[in-house]
Design an enzyme around this catalytic site. Structure first.
Site, PDB file in Angstrom:
ATOM      1  N   TRP A 183     -16.082  12.206 -12.695  1.00 51.68           N
ATOM      2  CA  TRP A 183     -15.201  12.148 -11.365  1.00 51.68           C
ATOM      3  C   TRP A 183     -14.351  12.943 -10.963  1.00 51.68           C
ATOM      4  O   TRP A 183     -13.335  13.177 -10.487  1.00 51.68           O
ATOM      5  CB  TRP A 183     -14.432  10.277 -11.756  1.00 51.68           C
ATOM      6  CG  TRP A 183     -13.172  11.208 -13.597  1.00 51.68           C
ATOM      7  CD1 TRP A 183     -14.060  11.050 -14.647  1.00 51.68           C
ATOM      8  CD2 TRP A 183     -12.024  10.857 -12.866  1.00 51.68           C
ATOM      9  NE1 TRP A 183     -13.021  11.250 -15.632  1.00 51.68           N
ATOM     10  CE2 TRP A 183     -11.648  11.584 -14.562  1.00 51.68           C
ATOM     11  CE3 TRP A 183     -11.219  11.961 -12.361  1.00 51.68           C
ATOM     12  CZ2 TRP A 183     -10.679  11.929 -15.153  1.00 51.68           C
ATOM     13  CZ3 TRP A 183      -9.941  12.584 -13.008  1.00 51.68           C
ATOM     14  CH2 TRP A 183      -9.360  12.393 -14.386  1.00 51.68           C
ATOM     15  N   GLU A 241       0.763  -1.188  -0.444  1.00 51.87           N
ATOM     16  CA  GLU A 241       0.018   0.205  -0.163  1.00 51.87           C
ATOM     17  C   GLU A 241       0.318   0.943   0.142  1.00 51.87           C
ATOM     18  O   GLU A 241       0.834   1.873  -0.833  1.00 51.87           O
ATOM     19  CB  GLU A 241      -0.620  -0.001   1.513  1.00 51.87           C
ATOM     20  CG  GLU A 241      -2.034  -1.148   1.135  1.00 51.87           C
ATOM     21  CD  GLU A 241      -2.619  -0.894  -0.432  1.00 51.87           C
ATOM     22  OE1 GLU A 241      -3.548  -0.165  -0.922  1.00 51.87           O
ATOM     23  OE2 GLU A 241      -3.516  -1.886  -0.806  1.00 51.87           O
ATOM     24  N   TRP A 245       1.930   2.042  -3.426  1.00 51.68           N
ATOM     25  CA  TRP A 245       0.681   2.868  -4.348  1.00 51.68           C
ATOM     26  C   TRP A 245       1.686   4.161  -4.963  1.00 51.68           C
ATOM     27  O   TRP A 245       1.045   5.002  -6.076  1.00 51.68           O
ATOM     28  CB  TRP A 245      -0.303   2.125  -3.617  1.00 51.68           C
ATOM     29  CG  TRP A 245      -1.451   0.967  -4.584  1.00 51.68           C
ATOM     30  CD1 TRP A 245      -1.446  -0.084  -3.319  1.00 51.68           C
ATOM     31  CD2 TRP A 245      -1.455   0.887  -6.000  1.00 51.68           C
ATOM     32  NE1 TRP A 245      -1.916  -1.413  -4.630  1.00 51.68           N
ATOM     33  CE2 TRP A 245      -2.054  -0.270  -5.963  1.00 51.68           C
ATOM     34  CE3 TRP A 245      -2.225   1.798  -6.479  1.00 51.68           C
ATOM     35  CZ2 TRP A 245      -2.861  -1.006  -6.841  1.00 51.68           C
ATOM     36  CZ3 TRP A 245      -3.263   1.290  -7.738  1.00 51.68           C
ATOM     37  CH2 TRP A 245      -2.657   0.303  -7.711  1.00 51.68           C
ATOM     38  N   TRP A 258     -20.437  12.675 -19.447  1.00 53.76           N
ATOM     39  CA  TRP A 258     -20.597  12.841 -17.847  1.00 53.76           C
ATOM     40  C   TRP A 258     -21.839  13.649 -17.800  1.00 53.76           C
ATOM     41  O   TRP A 258     -22.119  14.548 -17.965  1.00 53.76           O
ATOM     42  CB  TRP A 258     -19.957  12.991 -17.087  1.00 53.76           C
ATOM     43  CG  TRP A 258     -18.664  12.062 -17.476  1.00 53.76           C
ATOM     44  CD1 TRP A 258     -17.488  12.986 -17.811  1.00 53.76           C
ATOM     45  CD2 TRP A 258     -18.239  10.920 -17.062  1.00 53.76           C
ATOM     46  NE1 TRP A 258     -16.317  11.687 -17.738  1.00 53.76           N
ATOM     47  CE2 TRP A 258     -17.289  10.541 -16.611  1.00 53.76           C
ATOM     48  CE3 TRP A 258     -18.673  10.288 -15.288  1.00 53.76           C
ATOM     49  CZ2 TRP A 258     -16.402   9.296 -16.773  1.00 53.76           C
ATOM     50  CZ3 TRP A 258     -18.157   9.021 -15.831  1.00 53.76           C
ATOM     51  CH2 TRP A 258     -16.554   8.503 -15.806  1.00 53.76           C
ATOM     52  N   ASN A 272     -10.018   4.181   3.331  1.00 52.73           N
ATOM     53  CA  ASN A 272      -9.592   3.906   1.984  1.00 52.73           C
ATOM     54  C   ASN A 272     -10.870   3.099   1.497  1.00 52.73           C
ATOM     55  O   ASN A 272     -11.124   2.711  -0.091  1.00 52.73           O
ATOM     56  CB  ASN A 272      -8.510   2.825   2.230  1.00 52.73           C
ATOM     57  CG  ASN A 272      -8.377   2.790   0.759  1.00 52.73           C
ATOM     58  OD1 ASN A 272      -8.286   3.495  -0.459  1.00 52.73           O
ATOM     59  ND2 ASN A 272      -8.292   1.171  -0.109  1.00 52.73           N
ATOM     60  N   TRP A 303      -8.992   8.281  -7.460  1.00 48.90           N
ATOM     61  CA  TRP A 303     -10.091   8.380  -8.461  1.00 48.90           C
ATOM     62  C   TRP A 303      -9.967   7.868  -9.957  1.00 48.90           C
ATOM     63  O   TRP A 303     -11.121   7.013 -10.664  1.00 48.90           O
ATOM     64  CB  TRP A 303     -10.634   9.787  -8.826  1.00 48.90           C
ATOM     65  CG  TRP A 303     -11.406  10.636  -7.666  1.00 48.90           C
ATOM     66  CD1 TRP A 303     -10.474  10.973  -6.420  1.00 48.90           C
ATOM     67  CD2 TRP A 303     -12.364  10.303  -6.995  1.00 48.90           C
ATOM     68  NE1 TRP A 303     -11.729  11.505  -5.208  1.00 48.90           N
ATOM     69  CE2 TRP A 303     -12.669  11.089  -6.080  1.00 48.90           C
ATOM     70  CE3 TRP A 303     -13.782   9.944  -7.644  1.00 48.90           C
ATOM     71  CZ2 TRP A 303     -14.020  10.944  -5.387  1.00 48.90           C
ATOM     72  CZ3 TRP A 303     -15.165  10.424  -7.291  1.00 48.90           C
ATOM     73  CH2 TRP A 303     -14.910  10.509  -6.155  1.00 48.90           C
TER      74      TRP A 303
END
Ligand code: FAD
Length: 520
Positions: free
Chosen positions: A406, A321, A324, A353, A388, A429
């Site tokens: 988004w 993690e 990341w 969107w 998370n 995102w």
């Protein structure tokens, strides 16, 4: 050329000139998102330089109110930064090192302000850690060149990642990785092959009293109040100060406690938002009160791991993690347009969107009628932080169930997160909306109710953040996950809103919109 490559080129071009630069009257370290004294690479280099030259080390922090606009730094984050500066200033003062804090009226004046201070302190050497966002890279690249043209030296070095961007390329294509799994394998190998990567650098030694005396006027510089648009209420200030005590000592305390008590259970428990199973270090990483290297090294030492691949499951998953965070910074350096409101792949630009204001406001305020989504959005409001698993659930809900752009969610997160971090937020995102680098496939759409049943089985998290539901549903009551489907009368009586959209229909609509956008 990419801003990151430009920076590397500027440093290479000026390296020769920098070698001959005289010590001058002081060495300056410019703090940005590295607000700590421990394991701070540029600070350690600056301290060495100053000690060797026998001149004082001065630290500088520049505030530009434009950088503190809400979409760049949430009020809660600004509040934590200001409190962290106070701790840092005290820590540095104990080392006889002053921290000067300057507020400029416009962001474009940051460079000239740095030059002004360098002149007035008669400093020839400037040190800073590198940031990988486009504007910061461009600004620092210009500064490196400007300093060289004035016969001064600016050293900008890698610090924020465990493995700096630019080091890992795919052996088959020779290009940076756009997929996490092979990147992670190479990342671990790179750390093992270059043991000094996680080598922590020393905290600066105490500056001699005679050097302190030379810069005595710079001690005790006032830390400004939050900018006007950022005022928190008294109640919020108290709440956030209690939730997020400032400074590197607090960050280290949290880290050690996590490594001693929770890391081994991390792989089992990390997805359950009602549990205190994660490290909650992200706010400290975001302002640089702790380094990612310290995190990895401490976890390594305290869990007795033998290698990044040879430790408990909890250790291994946690390291993945932390990785990341590095990965998304590498992506930013390699594909800078992701920071310009563009999806990673151009083809994702064609998705139509929605900009439904009512739906967006309901999502922001935690009134979507989906209890897990609402609990998570209310956690964000209350704590400036969200678990998370819930970040993934609410992001998927906004982009797929509501089909809302988004980027509106990404911005709202930055406006509200205490750990707002451009690359991790953009990456998260992009992943959740299936438009980013290494996204989850667009046809994998979270069912919020199933997520809720799976990860908050007894409704403990929901009951905490949605008190109106807690009043009518006891712990363990299954109806809390979909109150209108199972106990509509109770939900209505509690004043809880009806679902904005039925998930089944929304899913079909999302699949159709993605297929159309992708020309399938
Ligand atoms: P832990 O579980 O203890 O993990 C340790 C550290 O690893 C974290 O502090 C963080 O630095 C890093 N990390 C963990 N998960 C991720 C991840 N998925 N991506 C990148 N780094 C990770 N994180 C931010 O720091 N700032 C953000 O603005 C941010 N926005 C996000 C937006 C979305 C839509 C999503 C899905 C994720 C986002 N994340 C962000 C990642 C992640 O949710 C947080 O880092 C994590 O919840 C922080 O809690 P923790 O410190 O207890 O993490």
């Amino acid at each position: 050329p990419k801003p990151f490559d430009e920076m590397v080129a500027a440093l290479e071009e000026t390296a020769k000139d920098m070698r001959g630069v005289k010590p001058g009257g002081a060495v300056v370290h410019w703090f940005k998102t590295d607000l700590r004294t421990n394991d701070n690479r540029a600070l350690a280099m600056a301290a060495d330089k100053a000690a060797n030259a026998g001149v004082p080390l001065i630290c500088l922090y520049i505030i530009s109110p434009e950088d503190w606009e809400a979409h760049l730094r949430a009020p809660v984050r600004v509040d934590l930064i200001l409190r962290t500066l106070k701790v840092l200033q005290d820590d540095l003062a104990k080392l006889n090192i002053p921290l000067w804090i300057e507020t400029v009226d416009k962001r474009k004046n940051v460079r000239s302000t740095v030059h002004t201070f360098m002149e007035s302190w008669n400093a020839n050497h400037l040190f800073a850690n590198m940031e990988y966002e486009v504007d910061e890279l461009r600004r620092e690249t210009a500064l490196v060149r400007e300093c060289a043209s004035k016969g001064k030296s600016m050293t900008v070095i890698h610090d924020t990642c465990v493995v700096p961007p630019g080091r890992l390329t795919s052996s088959s294509s020779g290009r940076p990785y756009a997929v996490y799994t092979p990147w992670f394998k190479t990342w671990k190998q790179h750390i093992h092959d270059n043991e000094d990567l996680v080598d922590l650098v020393d905290t600066p030694a105490k500056q001699a009293d005679d050097l302190k005396a030379k810069v005595s006027k710079l001690f005790g510089c006032a830390i400004p109040e939050s900018p006007k648009n950022k005022q928190l209420t008294k109640d919020e200030k108290t709440r956030f100060a209690k939730l997020w005590p400032a400074g590197e000592h607090e960050a280290v305390r949290r880290l050690q406690q996590f490594c001693d008590d929770r890391i081994n259970g991390y792989s089992r428990n990390r997805d359950f938002p009602a549990q205190d199973a994660t490290s909650s270090l992200s706010p400290y990483l975001a302002c640089g009160a702790i380094s990612a290297r310290t995190m990895i090294q401490t976890a390594f030492d305290r869990t007795g791991a033998k290698a990044l691949d040879r430790g408990t499951d909890g250790f291994k998953v946690w390291v993945s993690e932390v990785a990341w965070r590095d990965f998304y910074r590498h992506v930013l350096a390699g594909w800078p347009y992701v920071c310009m409101n563009k999806p990673f792949k151009a083809v994702y630009s064609n998705i139509e969107w929605s900009y439904n204001k009512e739906h967006f406001t309901a999502w922001c305020e935690g009134r979507t009628g989906y209890p897990i989504v609402d609990a998570a959005m209310r956690q964000l409001r209350e704590q400036g932080w969200m678990h998370n698993r819930c970040r993934m659930i609410v992001a998927s809900f906004l982009a797929k169930d509501l089909l809302i752009d988004w980027r509106m969610g990404e911005k709202f997160f930055m406006e509200n997160l205490v750990d707002g971090d451009f690359s991790s937020n953009n990456g998260g995102w992009g992943f959740s909306a299936s438009v980013g680098v290494d996204p989850q496939p667009y046809f994998r759409i979270f069912n919020p109710t199933r997520q809720s049943e799976r990860f908050d089985p007894d409704g403990v998290y929901i009951r905490h953040y949605v008190p109106e539901l807690a009043k009518v549903f006891e712990e363990g009551a299954s109806a809390i996950h979909e109150p209108y489907a199972k106990e509509a009368a109770k939900a209505r009586k509690a004043g809880y809103p009806e679902p904005l959209v039925p998930h089944k229909d929304a899913r079909e609509k999302a699949l159709a919109a993605y297929k159309k956008g992708l020309g399938k």
